[in-house]
Design a protein around this motif. Structure first.
Motif, mmCIF file in Angstrom:
data_model
loop_
_atom_site.group_PDB
_atom_site.id
_atom_site.type_symbol
_atom_site.label_atom_id
_atom_site.label_comp_id
_atom_site.label_asym_id
_atom_site.label_seq_id
_atom_site.Cartn_x
_atom_site.Cartn_y
_atom_site.Cartn_z
ATOM 1 N N GLU A 5 73.507 77.259 96.297
ATOM 2 C CA GLU A 5 72.048 77.211 96.160
ATOM 3 C C GLU A 5 71.551 75.784 96.274
ATOM 4 N N THR A 25 70.509 87.072 85.947
ATOM 5 C CA THR A 25 69.091 87.369 85.709
ATOM 6 C C THR A 25 68.912 88.456 84.645
ATOM 7 N N GLY A 58 73.675 82.612 88.807
ATOM 8 C CA GLY A 58 72.864 83.664 89.406
ATOM 9 C C GLY A 58 72.442 84.753 88.436
ATOM 10 N N HIS A 65 64.200 91.743 90.164
ATOM 11 C CA HIS A 65 63.328 91.096 91.135
ATOM 12 C C HIS A 65 62.313 90.197 90.424
ATOM 13 N N LYS A 66 61.745 89.289 91.191
ATOM 14 C CA LYS A 66 60.744 88.372 90.651
ATOM 15 C C LYS A 66 59.594 89.121 90.011
ATOM 16 N N ARG A 72 68.759 74.379 99.041
ATOM 17 C CA ARG A 72 67.554 73.640 98.659
ATOM 18 C C ARG A 72 67.500 72.261 99.316
ATOM 19 N N ASP A 81 69.747 79.586 89.873
ATOM 20 C CA ASP A 81 69.768 79.960 91.288
ATOM 21 C C ASP A 81 68.495 80.697 91.690
ATOM 22 N N GLN A 82 67.960 81.499 90.775
ATOM 23 C CA GLN A 82 66.684 82.180 91.011
ATOM 24 C C GLN A 82 65.605 81.423 90.230
ATOM 25 N N LYS A 83 64.750 80.718 90.957
ATOM 26 C CA LYS A 83 63.760 79.875 90.277
ATOM 27 C C LYS A 83 62.885 80.681 89.329
ATOM 28 N N TRP A 84 62.493 81.884 89.738
ATOM 29 C CA TRP A 84 61.591 82.684 88.916
ATOM 30 C C TRP A 84 62.241 83.025 87.573
ATOM 31 N N PHE A 85 63.563 83.296 87.589
ATOM 32 C CA PHE A 85 64.218 83.617 86.326
ATOM 33 C C PHE A 85 64.400 82.363 85.477
#
Length: 288
Positions: A187, A35, A33, A40-41, A191, A243-247
């Protein structure tokens, strides 16, 4: 590229690198997780855009230079986000200079050769970027998890063979970028549920995903072992928090961009005679 921007990329990816010789333990050493200082994205939108632009620029130079290449090795557990990472990170590059190879269960012909044979056939040409969506590391992951009786020496031999093979590839002018998309079990569960609940994603779901999920701890140990034994000076691993796709997309783009910037490919320059010829050609075109 301004120095502060390059420093920013280096700062972002430094915690993700597996230093050669380091003993890795998952998930203790790498948080899925994580980042960094991006919360935030939207915080990373500009950074991703800049990374994609950098990749496009350097890939064009790499193709024009035509003397070196890049191999990107992408590994992840099911639902780790490999396809989305490829799609977003490589969105700005010329598709003629990039090859994506997804390796499935070996064919009869492939099984008749040594296990690295089929991967050698898909290495990039000079001037190209090749992406292995799953790779030769499946031979010490899936195979290992489903063959628990094999002695530890067998896997050490394979690690040694892979390191030697990658050293040969790197010494031949091909830079190797290895990315492991590190996903948490919770996560992954979310998904997989989305693949069941959202009609547009139903086609992605496979019962085998659930079967493999039962081996989660075995895969974590297998990944930790390969990261510990195969992160080398010539082909280091980066563990991408997924876990955070954007990161994950920002981090993957940053690692590849950092590699290309270090390579610093250049457009070819013409010698004096060639420049004189160009002037003559230009004059002939102007006369028309």
């Amino acid at each position: 590229m301004p120095k502060h921007q390059r420093d920013r990329i280096a700062e972002l990816i430094a915690p993700l690198r597996v230093e050669p010789g380091r003993r890795v333990r998952l998930p203790r050493d790498f948080d899925p997780g994580y980042t960094g200082d991006l919360v935030h994205k939207r915080d990373g939108a500009e950074l991703l855009e800049r990374g994609v632009a950098l990749l496009a620029d350097h890939q064009a130079r790499l193709a024009a230079e035509g003397t070196r290449g890049v191999l990107v090795v992408l590994q992840a557990l099911d639902a780790g986000g490999k396809d989305g990472t490829i799609r977003h990170v490589m969105s700005g590059v010329n598709p003629q200079g990039v090859r994506v190879h997804s390796f499935k269960v070996p064919s009869a012909e492939e099984r008749a050769h040594d296990y690295l044979w089929r991967y050698s056939l898909r290495l990039p040409a000079r001037g190209e970027i090749a992406i292995f969506n799953r790779s030769h590391y499946e031979e010490v992951l899936v195979v290992r998890v489903h063959d628990p009786e094999a002695p530890a020496s067998h896997w050490r031999d394979r690690f040694r063979a892979i390191n030697n093979w990658e050293h040969h590839v790197a010494a031949s002018g091909f830079h190797i970028v290895k990315l492991f998309l590190n996903l948490s079990p919770e996560e992954q569960r979310r998904r997989l549920l989305a693949r069941i609940d959202e009609p547009a994603k139903n086609w992605k779901f496979s019962a085998s995903d659930l079967a493999e999920r039962q081996h989660w701890d075995d895969y974590q140990r297998a990944y930790a072992d390969l990261l510990s034994h195969t992160s080398t000076d010539w082909a280091p691993w980066h563990v991408i928090p997924a876990d955070q796709k954007w990161f994950a997309r920002i981090a993957a783009a940053a690692v590849i961009a950092d590699t290309l910037m270090a390579m610093d490919p250049r457009y070819p320059t013409l010698d004096r005679k060639a420049r004189r010829d160009l002037k003559q050609f230009r004059g002939a075109l102007e006369d028309k």
